[in-house]
Design a protein around this motif. Structure first.
Motif, PDB file in Angstrom:
ATOM      1  N   GLU A 238       0.662  -1.392   0.021  1.00 36.17           N
ATOM      2  CA  GLU A 238       0.073  -0.137   0.559  1.00 36.17           C
ATOM      3  C   GLU A 238       0.890   1.349  -0.133  1.00 36.17           C
ATOM      4  O   GLU A 238       1.994   1.078   0.566  1.00 36.17           O
ATOM      5  N   GLN A 239       0.648   2.350  -0.694  1.00 37.60           N
ATOM      6  CA  GLN A 239       1.472   3.463  -0.663  1.00 37.60           C
ATOM      7  C   GLN A 239       0.781   4.299   0.430  1.00 37.60           C
ATOM      8  O   GLN A 239       0.011   5.361   0.554  1.00 37.60           O
ATOM      9  N   PRO A 240       1.722   4.432   1.071  1.00 30.51           N
ATOM     10  CA  PRO A 240       1.509   5.245   2.782  1.00 30.51           C
ATOM     11  C   PRO A 240       0.938   6.315   2.001  1.00 30.51           C
ATOM     12  O   PRO A 240       2.185   7.356   1.198  1.00 30.51           O
ATOM     13  N   ASN A 241       0.249   7.648   2.895  1.00 29.48           N
ATOM     14  CA  ASN A 241      -0.348   9.201   2.457  1.00 29.48           C
ATOM     15  C   ASN A 241       1.517  10.435   2.694  1.00 29.48           C
ATOM     16  O   ASN A 241       1.133  10.711   2.375  1.00 29.48           O
ATOM     17  N   ALA A 242       2.146   9.455   4.255  1.00 28.88           N
ATOM     18  CA  ALA A 242       2.749  10.513   4.782  1.00 28.88           C
ATOM     19  C   ALA A 242       4.182   9.698   5.775  1.00 28.88           C
ATOM     20  O   ALA A 242       3.725   8.358   6.545  1.00 28.88           O
ATOM     21  N   GLY A 243       5.216  10.520   5.826  1.00 29.85           N
ATOM     22  CA  GLY A 243       6.038   9.644   6.445  1.00 29.85           C
ATOM     23  C   GLY A 243       7.329   9.034   6.249  1.00 29.85           C
ATOM     24  O   GLY A 243       7.714   9.082   4.764  1.00 29.85           O
ATOM     25  N   ARG A 244       8.510   8.873   7.265  1.00 23.21           N
ATOM     26  CA  ARG A 244       9.229   8.611   6.829  1.00 23.21           C
ATOM     27  C   ARG A 244       9.905   6.835   7.082  1.00 23.21           C
ATOM     28  O   ARG A 244       8.929   6.593   7.971  1.00 23.21           O
ATOM     29  N   ILE A 245      10.804   6.003   5.620  1.00 25.22           N
ATOM     30  CA  ILE A 245      11.021   4.814   6.872  1.00 25.22           C
ATOM     31  C   ILE A 245      12.240   4.388   6.207  1.00 25.22           C
ATOM     32  O   ILE A 245      12.912   5.249   4.667  1.00 25.22           O
ATOM     33  N   ARG A 246      12.993   3.982   7.227  1.00 26.10           N
ATOM     34  CA  ARG A 246      14.992   3.882   7.274  1.00 26.10           C
ATOM     35  C   ARG A 246      14.765   2.744   7.831  1.00 26.10           C
ATOM     36  O   ARG A 246      14.840   2.097   8.001  1.00 26.10           O
ATOM     37  N   ILE A 247      16.300   2.205   6.235  1.00 25.61           N
ATOM     38  CA  ILE A 247      16.032   0.437   6.830  1.00 25.61           C
ATOM     39  C   ILE A 247      17.419   0.920   6.339  1.00 25.61           C
ATOM     40  O   ILE A 247      17.610   1.153   5.246  1.00 25.61           O
ATOM     41  N   GLY A 248      17.966   0.854   7.538  1.00 20.08           N
ATOM     42  CA  GLY A 248      19.623   0.996   7.059  1.00 20.08           C
ATOM     43  C   GLY A 248      20.766   2.203   6.813  1.00 20.08           C
ATOM     44  O   GLY A 248      19.965   3.744   7.262  1.00 20.08           O
ATOM     45  N   ASP A 249      21.477   2.590   5.328  1.00 24.09           N
ATOM     46  CA  ASP A 249      21.239   4.188   4.412  1.00 24.09           C
ATOM     47  C   ASP A 249      20.684   4.186   3.828  1.00 24.09           C
ATOM     48  O   ASP A 249      20.828   5.482   3.163  1.00 24.09           O
ATOM     49  N   LEU A 250      18.799   3.776   3.639  1.00 23.68           N
ATOM     50  CA  LEU A 250      17.641   3.368   2.880  1.00 23.68           C
ATOM     51  C   LEU A 250      17.019   4.412   3.335  1.00 23.68           C
ATOM     52  O   LEU A 250      16.130   3.847   4.624  1.00 23.68           O
TER      53      LEU A 250
END
Lengths: 249, 224
Positions: free
Chosen positions: A51-63
């Motif tokens: 699902e495409q979220p509407n807002a926010g950040r997701i950080r996995i490692g350096d991504l």
């Protein structure tokens, strides 16, 4: 390490995720519990961008991805660092157990077929299906299908495996074998984010239990604390209901 | 009532069978071209590509909504009056064109339905392991849609083989045209047309047998 900040997901007018903040340490096993329709599955599907979220950040490692402005490339990169185990198994119906596990290695990681198949055999053996490599999903039991699903997720070598109610579609007789495989993964310190109604699994395996209600994280803590001394009334009420039914079994 | 002239029929059969290759060639060419066109239109419809989608809908509407015979006459007799380059068009080409456009309209819809019918979870699973949309379509969705589409597509192919008989109205001497000529020469209409009917029937039965074998193979993954 995985960091989720201010994740929001709306469907039309309904807000399903209302600002989720969550940090997952490498090797941590987190169980998400809560009433139906509170956005637990949506949380997992947003982390995987199903699902495409509407807002926010997701950080996995350096991504580090701003979800509202995520490019195709970032979405693909995010998906390749996460793996998903589905409630309904979602095995590729036209492929054998072996091909299901090897598919991603060949198509996504560009491995040679022989190498991918050898790896898939190894993983299927680890989930106890070494003798079912050539079976098609339709000929496998629910428990076996879900174990193939877990092997497929393991093959991705993702930083985190997302489990979306992995035992909810199973006949009771198959639940234990699937939980057994998950426990084994937990012992190997595979980072896991698990949505489940199996309270005993949460109690025995989780490092941290998160209680969600109405699109928010209401409270979280180690299982010993959350199960024995929940602070919020919603958590208490939910646990009373769920534990009453599960103990009655 | 006169007795059936079996000797005439036995003599006629080999003559008629000589025209079978042309019939099958027209059907095969029409089928291959129609499949390509139908796949393109199905993808346009599934992805709802703006502009092309509306054009595809109009195309399907017209070629499903008018008789094949009318379309063939339109291509063979009508279009050359409009576009001078087409004055060279021969009956075989016009037939293949008509079969292609007519049947692609039907096939596009059944291919679209088969693609849409593949469970959403299959796409989710493919995307979740990091496959691109294109890879997901090629490796997961289309193979599964093929299994669903094959029985209907084979039906259209069978229909198309029989529809080649309309080519005789454009002056093509194929199976039906040849029968017509033979019958006009011998006046043994019943014998001639029952012979050609048996030939069509035999070809279709052979195809139905192939279809059953193909379906068994495609269903292998779905046996419990």
């Amino acid at each position: 390490m995985i960091e989720i900040q201010g994740l929001v997901k709306r469907f039309n007018d309904a807000t399903i995720l209302d600002g989720i903040d969550l940090t997952i340490e490498q090797g941590e096993i987190i169980v998400v519990i809560g009433p139906s329709g509170t956005g637990k599955s949506t949380l997992l599907r947003c982390v995987n961008f199903l699902e495409q979220p509407n807002a926010g950040r997701i950080r996995i490692g350096d991504l580090d991805v701003d979800v509202a402005r995520a490019s195709k490339k970032e979405i693909l990169a995010l998906r390749r660092r996460t793996a998903f185990v589905f409630q309904n198994y979602a095995l590729f119906a036209n492929k054998t157990a072996l091909e299901n596990v090897a598919e991603g290695l060949i198509v996504v990681n560009g491995w040679k077929k022989a190498r991918a198949h050898a790896r898939a055999r190894e993983l299927l053996a680890r989930v106890g299906l070494g003798d079912k490599v050539d079976a098609y999903p339709a000929s496998l039991s629910g428990g076996q299908q879900q174990r193939v699903g877990i092997a497929r997720a393991m093959a991705a070598q993702a930083e985190v495996i997302l489990f979306d109610e992995p035992t909810s579609s199973l006949d009771p007789e198959w639940v234990e074998e699937v939980l057994g495989v998950m426990k084994q993964l937990a012992r190997e310190r595979q980072t896991m984010l698990v949505v489940t109604h199996e309270m005993s699994f949460a109690r025995d395996v989780a490092d941290r239990v998160i209680f969600m209600s109405d699109g928010r994280i209401v409270e979280q803590g180690p299982p010993s604390q959350l199960f024995s001394a929940p602070e919020d009334e919603r958590t208490r009420s939910f646990l009373r209901k769920v534990l009453a039914t599960q103990e009655a079994l | 009532m006169n007795a059936l002239d079996v000797d005439y029929m036995l003599g006629l059969m080999p003559i008629l069978l000589g025209y079978l290759p042309l019939t099958l060639q027209m059907a095969a060419a029409g089928m291959v071209l129609a499949l390509i066109l139908a796949c393109l239109m199905a993808v346009v419809r599934v992805l709802a590509i703006p502009g092309l989608n509306a054009f595809t809908l109009l195309f399907i509407s017209f070629f499903r909504g008018t008789p094949l015979l009318v379309q063939l006459f339109l291509f063979y007799y009508g279009l050359p009056q409009l576009l001078s380059v087409l004055t060279q068009i021969n009956g075989i080409t016009a037939t293949i064109m008509g079969l292609t456009l007519h049947f692609s309209a039907y096939m596009a819809e059944s291919i679209r339905a088969a693609i849409v019918g593949v469970d959403r979870s299959q796409t989710d699973a493919a995307l979740s392991i990091g496959m691109t949309r294109g890879q997901t379509m090629r490796r997961i969705v289309l193979p599964q849609a093929t299994r669903v589409a094959v029985p209907t597509l084979m039906n259209y192919f069978i229909d198309m083989i029989k529809a080649t008989s309309l080519a005789f109205t454009l002056g093509v001497t194929e199976l039906m045209g040849a029968t017509q000529k033979e019958a006009a020469g011998s006046f043994l209409y019943f014998e001639a047309f029952i012979s050609v009917a048996l030939i069509y029937w035999g070809v279709v039965e052979l195809l139905a047998w192939l279809q059953r074998r193909l379906e068994t193979r495609l269903n292998r993954a779905y046996q419990r």
